[in-house]
Design an enzyme around this catalytic site. Structure first.
Site, PDB file in Angstrom:
ATOM      1  N   THR A 170       0.813  -1.217   0.000  1.00  0.00           N
ATOM      2  CA  THR A 170       0.000   0.000   0.000  1.00  0.00           C
ATOM      3  C   THR A 170       0.846   1.266   0.000  1.00  0.00           C
ATOM      4  O   THR A 170       0.501   2.249  -0.656  1.00  0.00           O
ATOM      5  CB  THR A 170      -0.954  -0.005   1.212  1.00  0.00           C
ATOM      6  OG1 THR A 170      -1.825  -1.127   1.083  1.00  0.00           O
ATOM      7  CG2 THR A 170      -1.771   1.265   1.293  1.00  0.00           C
TER       8      THR A 170
ATOM      9  N   THR B 226       1.382  -4.630   4.323  1.00  0.00           N
ATOM     10  CA  THR B 226       1.169  -5.044   5.711  1.00  0.00           C
ATOM     11  C   THR B 226       0.594  -6.452   5.851  1.00  0.00           C
ATOM     12  O   THR B 226       0.792  -7.085   6.875  1.00  0.00           O
ATOM     13  CB  THR B 226       0.255  -4.051   6.440  1.00  0.00           C
ATOM     14  OG1 THR B 226      -1.000  -3.950   5.749  1.00  0.00           O
ATOM     15  CG2 THR B 226       0.912  -2.681   6.514  1.00  0.00           C
TER      16      THR B 226
END
Length: 161
Positions: free
Chosen positions: A11, A84
């Protein structure tokens, strides 16, 4: 002090699509470049791209290539920007394949391009920690830093602790 920043995707590096219509994000230049340009660092650094993938698409071969890159390159510390979802998996993988180096994985819950992104803070924590840590594999997220063997993640809210 020399830090090698290594982009793997995730991200933090997602960017707005370059085509009209559609909502799918694309990967572009490393977010680290934009963050460091605002910092005007007092340390030497390089930025390498190992991959540009969502972390759910990172394979064992990608992780091995990352380990090989870290083992081959010479720097005082290595900061890996990573998605993540599988950051902890990559940290565990590196723990058994990288020896006697300071490696910090970090990322973001929102792309660096977003004004409310946590990317600059997470990268800043990693940079500060790189100056102080003993060799090992670490994760810097949500304002904390822990070794790969100690970090945990809340499944409900996605926060590392």
């Amino acid at each position: 002090m020399k830090i090698l920043f290594i982009q793997t995707g995730g991200t933090i590096d997602k960017d707005y699509p370059k085509t009209k219509g559609g909502w799918a994000f694309e990967f572009g230049e490393p977010a680290t470049e934009r963050i460091l340009s605002k910092l005007d660092p007092s340390f030497e650094y390089e930025i390498h791209t190992a991959s540009q993938k969502d972390s759910l698409e990172i394979t064992e071969a990608d992780r091995q290539s990352l380990a090989d890159l870290i083992n081959k390159e010479v720097a005082d510390a290595y900061v890996v920007t990573h998605g993540t979802d599988t950051m902890m998996d990559t940290a565990a993988f590196l723990s058994s394949r990288v020896d006697r180096k300071v490696v910090i994985l970090t990322g973001a819950m929102r792309p660096e391009r977003f004004s409310n992104s946590d990317a600059p803070i997470n990268l800043g924590v990693a940079i500060g920690a790189a100056n102080l840590l003993d060799p090992g594999i670490y994760i810097a997220m949500h304002g904390i830093l822990k070794s790969a063997s100690e970090i945990q993640r809340n499944a409900d809210n996605g926060k590392f602790y």
